[in-house]
Design a protein around this motif. Structure first.
Motif, PDB file in Angstrom:
ATOM      1  N   MET A 147       0.844  -1.189   0.000  1.00 18.96           N
ATOM      2  CA  MET A 147       0.000   0.000   0.000  1.00 18.96           C
ATOM      3  C   MET A 147       0.884   1.245   0.000  1.00 18.96           C
ATOM      4  O   MET A 147       1.874   1.325   0.712  1.00 18.96           O
ATOM      5  N   GLU A 164       0.748   5.456   0.492  1.00 13.64           N
ATOM      6  CA  GLU A 164      -0.108   6.427   1.172  1.00 13.64           C
ATOM      7  C   GLU A 164       0.620   7.751   1.310  1.00 13.64           C
ATOM      8  O   GLU A 164       1.823   7.783   1.517  1.00 13.64           O
ATOM      9  N   SER A 192      -4.750   6.789  -0.052  1.00 14.33           N
ATOM     10  CA  SER A 192      -4.155   5.458   0.045  1.00 14.33           C
ATOM     11  C   SER A 192      -4.473   4.681  -1.218  1.00 14.33           C
ATOM     12  O   SER A 192      -5.610   4.696  -1.691  1.00 14.33           O
ATOM     13  N   THR A 235      -3.879   0.825  -3.107  1.00 13.90           N
ATOM     14  CA  THR A 235      -3.463  -0.565  -3.028  1.00 13.90           C
ATOM     15  C   THR A 235      -3.711  -1.207  -4.381  1.00 13.90           C
ATOM     16  O   THR A 235      -4.818  -1.115  -4.914  1.00 13.90           O
ATOM     17  N   GLU A 276       0.854   1.115  -7.696  1.00 15.11           N
ATOM     18  CA  GLU A 276       0.313   2.011  -6.672  1.00 15.11           C
ATOM     19  C   GLU A 276       1.112   3.294  -6.511  1.00 15.11           C
ATOM     20  O   GLU A 276       0.531   4.352  -6.265  1.00 15.11           O
TER      21      GLU A 276
END
Length: 88
Positions: free
Chosen positions: A1, A3, A65, A67, A71
């Motif tokens: 992920m 962010e 964020s 995912t 990404e």
């Protein structure tokens, strides 16, 4: 992920046009993307209604964020949209 916390730079905030661009970019990415105010619940960034419901104004901070595939690239594209003044 991936962010990142970003400041909204559009002078009129994330109103219909920039929110639509943001949601379309999130949807087209094929990744799972959320956006949230600090301390708030994240919303699906591919939903224009979800994005507008946050009531984001100029200078507000949000956390984006991502995912999924690519990404980091998707996050960079979305951050660029949020850091662009679409009202200039």
């Amino acid at each position: 992920m991936a962010e990142k916390t970003v400041t909204i730079l559009s002078q009129q905030g994330l109103h219909a046009r920039p929110a639509s661009l943001f949601a379309q970019t999130a949807a087209a990415s094929g990744a799972e993307v959320t956006i949230a105010k600090p301390g708030g619940a994240p919303v699906n960034a591919a939903s224009i209604l979800g994005v507008i419901s946050l009531g984001l104004g100029h200078g507000d901070e949000v956390t984006v964020s991502v995912t999924g595939a690519n990404e980091d690239v998707v996050l960079a594209d979305l951050v660029t949209l949020l850091e662009t003044d679409h009202d200039a």
